[in-house]
Each structure stands twice: as C-alpha cells, then as structure tokens.
Design a protein around this motif. Sequence first.
Motif, PDB file in Angstrom:
ATOM      1  N   LYS A 130       9.092  -3.856  -5.876  1.00 42.07           N
ATOM      2  CA  LYS A 130       9.698  -3.630  -4.563  1.00 42.07           C
ATOM      3  C   LYS A 130       8.685  -2.970  -3.618  1.00 42.07           C
ATOM      4  N   ALA A 131       7.947  -1.984  -4.103  1.00 41.18           N
ATOM      5  CA  ALA A 131       6.948  -1.304  -3.266  1.00 41.18           C
ATOM      6  C   ALA A 131       5.827  -2.266  -2.880  1.00 41.18           C
ATOM      7  N   GLU A 133       6.114  -5.512  -2.487  1.00 42.08           N
ATOM      8  CA  GLU A 133       6.680  -6.388  -1.461  1.00 42.08           C
ATOM      9  C   GLU A 133       6.769  -5.660  -0.121  1.00 42.08           C
ATOM     10  N   GLN A 134       7.150  -4.393  -0.151  1.00 46.31           N
ATOM     11  CA  GLN A 134       7.216  -3.605   1.083  1.00 46.31           C
ATOM     12  C   GLN A 134       5.827  -3.443   1.706  1.00 46.31           C
ATOM     13  N   LEU A 135       4.811  -3.223   0.889  1.00 43.39           N
ATOM     14  CA  LEU A 135       3.450  -3.100   1.388  1.00 43.39           C
ATOM     15  C   LEU A 135       3.034  -4.395   2.084  1.00 43.39           C
ATOM     16  N   ASN A 137       4.947  -6.779   3.319  1.00 42.27           N
ATOM     17  CA  ASN A 137       5.754  -6.968   4.531  1.00 42.27           C
ATOM     18  C   ASN A 137       5.285  -6.058   5.662  1.00 42.27           C
ATOM     19  N   SER A 138       4.969  -4.820   5.334  1.00 45.60           N
ATOM     20  CA  SER A 138       4.500  -3.879   6.357  1.00 45.60           C
ATOM     21  C   SER A 138       3.166  -4.322   6.940  1.00 45.60           C
ATOM     22  N   LYS A 141       3.648  -7.165   9.329  1.00 48.46           N
ATOM     23  CA  LYS A 141       4.152  -6.704  10.625  1.00 48.46           C
ATOM     24  C   LYS A 141       3.033  -6.105  11.466  1.00 48.46           C
TER      25      LYS A 141
END
Length: 148
Positions: A130-131, A133-135, A137-138, A141
């Motif tokens: 999850k982390a 994927e968040q990295l 995605n961030s 952006k």
Amino acid sequence: MSSGDGPGPGLSGNLVYLLKHAHLRMAELTANAVTPYGIDGRELGVLLSLAGREPASQQEAAQRLGIDRTTMVAMLDALEGKGLVSRHPHAQDRRRNVVELTDAGRETLRLATDANDAAEREFLTSLTPKAAEQLRNSLQKLVLPPDD
C-alpha cells in the motif's frame, strides 16, 4: 550507529536530499537490471516512450521524455546502432524522421522491462504494498500533468 554515519538530522528530512538519493539508488538497481540486455536506464526510457504508440517523430519522442533534440538524436543513433530502433522519413512529411521499435527492440524492451520491474520491487521492499502504491501515486501527481 556513530555520529559520522548517515546524513544527520538536517538532511534526513530534506526532500531534495531524499529524492536525490532515492533516484541514485533506483538508477543503480535499474542499470544493473537492464545492462544484460545491452541498454542503460535512459535507453530503456526511450524504448518505453516509443512502445505501444503510433510511430513518433524524433521531436515527439524528445518531448515525451522532456529532453533536448540533440540528446534524443544521440540516443536514437545509439539505439539504431544496436538494431533496436529504425528511422525513416514520414510518409506525408519527408522532412520528419519517424522512429519505430524493431523486432529486436520490442524483445529487448520486454526483457528489460521485466528486469526493471524486478529492480523496482527490490527498491520498494522496505515499504508495504500500500505504501509503495501511495509513493508511486504521489510522485505521479507531482510529476505528471493533471488529467483534464
């Protein structure tokens, strides 16, 4: 850990320092992963930018990667010398060179992409899925233009 180890508190939270060193580590892993296929990380980027699209002009390929035309020509010269891309005049505009992956280029891209994916997984092992994927995605952006 002694006081001489690590970046120290002033740098350990500095975003520029962290991004630079994350990039250096990922670049090293990528280089080690794709070198057996006769390319480097930058050349992998060029191959990826050309894959799965209509044939692009040299200028379009350079714009996709955000690099100058002279650098792109040098990179395409190298990839063409390796038999991984071909260039030919555009059918409607003979002043433009169209760049396409060769069969060897597509196979090299497939193998190098698999190796690069493994390098990315290695790089992200200290993060939960999850982390990670968040990295990603961030960073998307921050780096990519917003969808309209």
